[in-house]
Enzyme design. Structure first.
Site, PDB file in Angstrom:
ATOM      1  N   ASP A 244      33.836  41.876  36.264  1.00  0.00           N
ATOM      2  CA  ASP A 244      34.831  40.920  35.814  1.00  0.00           C
ATOM      3  C   ASP A 244      36.212  41.544  36.042  1.00  0.00           C
ATOM      4  O   ASP A 244      36.331  42.764  36.202  1.00  0.00           O
ATOM      5  CB  ASP A 244      34.603  40.633  34.330  1.00  0.00           C
ATOM      6  CG  ASP A 244      35.711  39.833  33.692  1.00  0.00           C
ATOM      7  OD1 ASP A 244      36.049  38.755  34.211  1.00  0.00           O
ATOM      8  OD2 ASP A 244      36.270  40.305  32.677  1.00  0.00           O
TER       9      ASP A 244
ATOM     10  N   ASP B 244      39.774  40.144  34.429  1.00  0.00           N
ATOM     11  CA  ASP B 244      40.709  40.087  33.310  1.00  0.00           C
ATOM     12  C   ASP B 244      40.151  40.795  32.077  1.00  0.00           C
ATOM     13  O   ASP B 244      39.032  40.507  31.632  1.00  0.00           O
ATOM     14  CB  ASP B 244      41.029  38.632  32.957  1.00  0.00           C
ATOM     15  CG  ASP B 244      41.783  37.928  34.070  1.00  0.00           C
ATOM     16  OD1 ASP B 244      42.955  37.621  33.884  1.00  0.00           O
ATOM     17  OD2 ASP B 244      41.180  37.702  35.149  1.00  0.00           O
TER      18      ASP B 244
ATOM     19  N   ARG C 190      43.162  24.754  29.690  1.00  0.00           N
ATOM     20  CA  ARG C 190      44.255  25.722  29.813  1.00  0.00           C
ATOM     21  C   ARG C 190      45.118  25.431  31.041  1.00  0.00           C
ATOM     22  O   ARG C 190      46.348  25.531  30.989  1.00  0.00           O
ATOM     23  CB  ARG C 190      43.688  27.147  29.868  1.00  0.00           C
ATOM     24  CG  ARG C 190      43.177  27.638  28.521  1.00  0.00           C
ATOM     25  CD  ARG C 190      42.504  28.988  28.641  1.00  0.00           C
ATOM     26  NE  ARG C 190      41.168  28.884  29.222  1.00  0.00           N
ATOM     27  CZ  ARG C 190      40.459  29.915  29.652  1.00  0.00           C
ATOM     28  NH1 ARG C 190      40.967  31.137  29.602  1.00  0.00           N
ATOM     29  NH2 ARG C 190      39.248  29.746  30.142  1.00  0.00           N
TER      30      ARG C 190
END
Length: 234
Positions: free
Chosen positions: A28, A30, A74
């Site tokens: 991953d 972030d 978002r």
């Protein structure tokens, strides 16, 4: 002087493992390889960081189970943000987490292929992948019109949104491409959308992760750098 890091949390493992038993590592981005959630920092440019960050946090804790829906919510809040905000985030806010470069370098030196699978954005994954020598990358492409974010994503050949299932699929497809099995994969993440790939991998690693992710990982790194993972290998 800083305190010594907490011990690694091991579940169902008896170190040392052999690094030679693994052929691929999927990461991953972030809050795993880098210190920020890029979407939250982009939102800061629109004065909406608190609202966006709250959705991000709930999604990473697993409280919002539909990652695609949470991402679309978002993104809608980013509509109209100037594309220059991306460069600002990359320049001023994005930093590699401690040990990220060292871990990736050690894995590559041992012959593993590296995969970056992110629910974040290509603008940032291209930079991170180039810096760390990633062999394969999958992430989301922001739609930009007239130098502004539209609040949408571009369709790519594999689909529109890299969610948890797409992360898992990408890891396994890359493994198959190099002739490796799922058992020869390492998956490293911190949020709920990393659990599908972590569950499919031979070795799952939670880095400074949410409680639900730590509980399901074979190795949990509660503090310190990513390169602490190397201590479980012979």
């Amino acid at each position: 002087m800083s305190a010594d890091p907490s011990p690694l949390v091991l579940q169902g493992l008896t170190p040392p493992l052999r690094l030679s038993d693994f052929r691929l590592a999927a990461f991953d981005m972030d809050s795993t390889l880098i210190n920020i959630e890029c979407i939250d920092e982009i939102a800061d440019a629109a004065g909406r960081k608190a609202e966006v960050a709250a959705i991000t946090e709930a999604a990473m804790r697993g409280e919002i189970t539909d990652f695609k829906d949470s991402l679309r919510r978002r993104l809608t809040l980013l509509k109209g943000v100037p594309s220059s905000a991306l460069a600002q985030v990359l320049r001023d806010r994005l930093r590699f987490n401690p040990g990220a470069r060292e871990l990736c370098a050690a894995l590559k030196a041992a012959g593993l292929k590296l995969v970056l699978v992110s629910g974040g954005f290509t603008y940032f994954t291209k930079h991170v992948a180039a810096e760390l020598g990633m062999d394969f990358v999958r992430s989301n492409a922001l739609e930009i019109v007239n130098e502004q974010l539209t609040g949408g994503l571009l369709m790519q050949p594999w689909g529109e949104i890299c969610d948890g299932e797409e992360k898992r699929r990408m890891m396994l497809n890359c493994a198959e491409h190099i002739g490796a099995t799922a058992a020869q994969c390492i998956a490293v993440g911190d949020g709920a959308n990393d659990l599908p790939m972590m569950g499919a991998a031979g070795l799952s690693v939670a880095y400074h992760a949410k409680p639900a992710v730590r509980a399901k990982a074979m190795v949990a790194i509660p503090d310190g750098g990513l390169d602490r993972l190397l201590t479980v290998f012979a």
